[in-house]
Design an enzyme around this catalytic site. Sequence first.
Site, PDB file in Angstrom:
ATOM      1  N   ASP A 123      39.476  56.880  42.070  1.00  0.00           N
ATOM      2  CA  ASP A 123      40.518  57.440  41.206  1.00  0.00           C
ATOM      3  C   ASP A 123      41.178  56.338  40.383  1.00  0.00           C
ATOM      4  OD1 ASP A 123      42.637  58.851  40.095  1.00  0.00           O
ATOM      5  OD2 ASP A 123      43.699  59.113  41.997  1.00  0.00           O
ATOM      6  N   ASP A 301      42.369  59.008  33.290  1.00  0.00           N
ATOM      7  CA  ASP A 301      42.519  59.232  34.727  1.00  0.00           C
ATOM      8  C   ASP A 301      41.319  59.997  35.279  1.00  0.00           C
ATOM      9  OD1 ASP A 301      43.287  59.787  37.304  1.00  0.00           O
ATOM     10  OD2 ASP A 301      45.112  60.870  36.784  1.00  0.00           O
TER      11      ASP A 301
END
Length: 414
Positions: A123, A301
């Site tokens: 992530d 992201d």
Amino acid sequence: MSLSFAVLALVALATAGPVRREQGNRIPFRSRTPLISSEGRFDHERAILQVVRDHNKHRNNLINIEANLGRRAFNEGAEIKPLVHLPLSKRQAEELTDQEAEEFWAGPIQIGTPGQSFVVDFDTGSSDLWIPSYSCTSPECKSKRKYNPNASSTSIRRNDTLNTEYGDGTSVSGSVYSDTVVVAGLEVQDYTFGVAEAMSGQTAESEDGILGLGLPGLMTLPSVPFLYRAVTTEVMQKYVFAFKLSKNHSELYLGGTDASCYTGDIEYHPIMEDKGFWQLGNATVTVGNTTVVSGVKTVIDSGTTLIYGPPEDVAKFYESIPGSKLYDTINGFYTFPCDATRSDVAFSWGGKGWFIDAENFSHGRAEDGQCIGAVAGRDLGMGDNVWLVGDSFMQNVYTVFSADNKSIGFATLK
């Protein structure tokens, strides 16, 4: 100079020339399931859960940035919003099925001596590593692989705690350990990470935990990001990693780029320094020949499915798509006519336009021939004119993150 780049050399940025294959380490990914049911319908409840998680994840990021870098690192207009809570009925939903659970791009790592294997979400919107403990008896831990420090000769318990709570009813608490962590052959010794001894709420995804690829300013634990440590201990020579996200053959490449995944040159753009995020400035969003907004900031992201923009900008965006309607006033979802396939939505950062494929722009049928668009209008508190750009965009490009060059690059997928 902030913690984010304290030990990384500053080099001049330039648009890349022809790129050769670089020596690096490849991690194959399990594909993420979109917010679409097996019948092709928009899964509204799961999408709401995703919005709540994204909101509260970046709320926590702002708290960490304030603690690590100070408010001077905030984008103009940024504010730490209150936690967003799910209705109780949604917190008590049944355990997710395997298909529903695959919301993340996941790959394998090993921790300890001998190595214990885990599957984690990689992530770019967070920076810590955490995995479940062998002592976790929460129902959410039942199907997960669990870390046993007693089975590792290199495990050391630290005098810190892991404690994270989210408004969707999710919480993770436990201890902090250091141990040897291996990711795609990159071995980092004495790395500090969280070990969850209790988990509650909607945390029953098929992944065991999270390995953050964000910058140091987002850290919650008394540590630094894994790749930061890999570079400063000379385990990895370049602080560069790249994503290919697709339905087939997705991968994360560490230490360079994989030329077998893209064609042409990589178009690099400088990140906005000292903001804590992988953030680019000067973005333009277009629909066909219409410029919807320009000069916006974008946080890239990989841990987010959707694309979020300020509500007023997103309303203007959908005004450029005939037949669009506001579908969910609270969470900012819009619909557009399913038969008006959209493949002309693009982001650009001063170079070429990077288009979103029609399949990635639609998140399924809603009602009356309308489909849900990938762009949602939501104020996440990240600042004025800031868009959060998730994998609805990233699945259309080869994306390169370079802390060495303080840049993010895009290239055309093969």
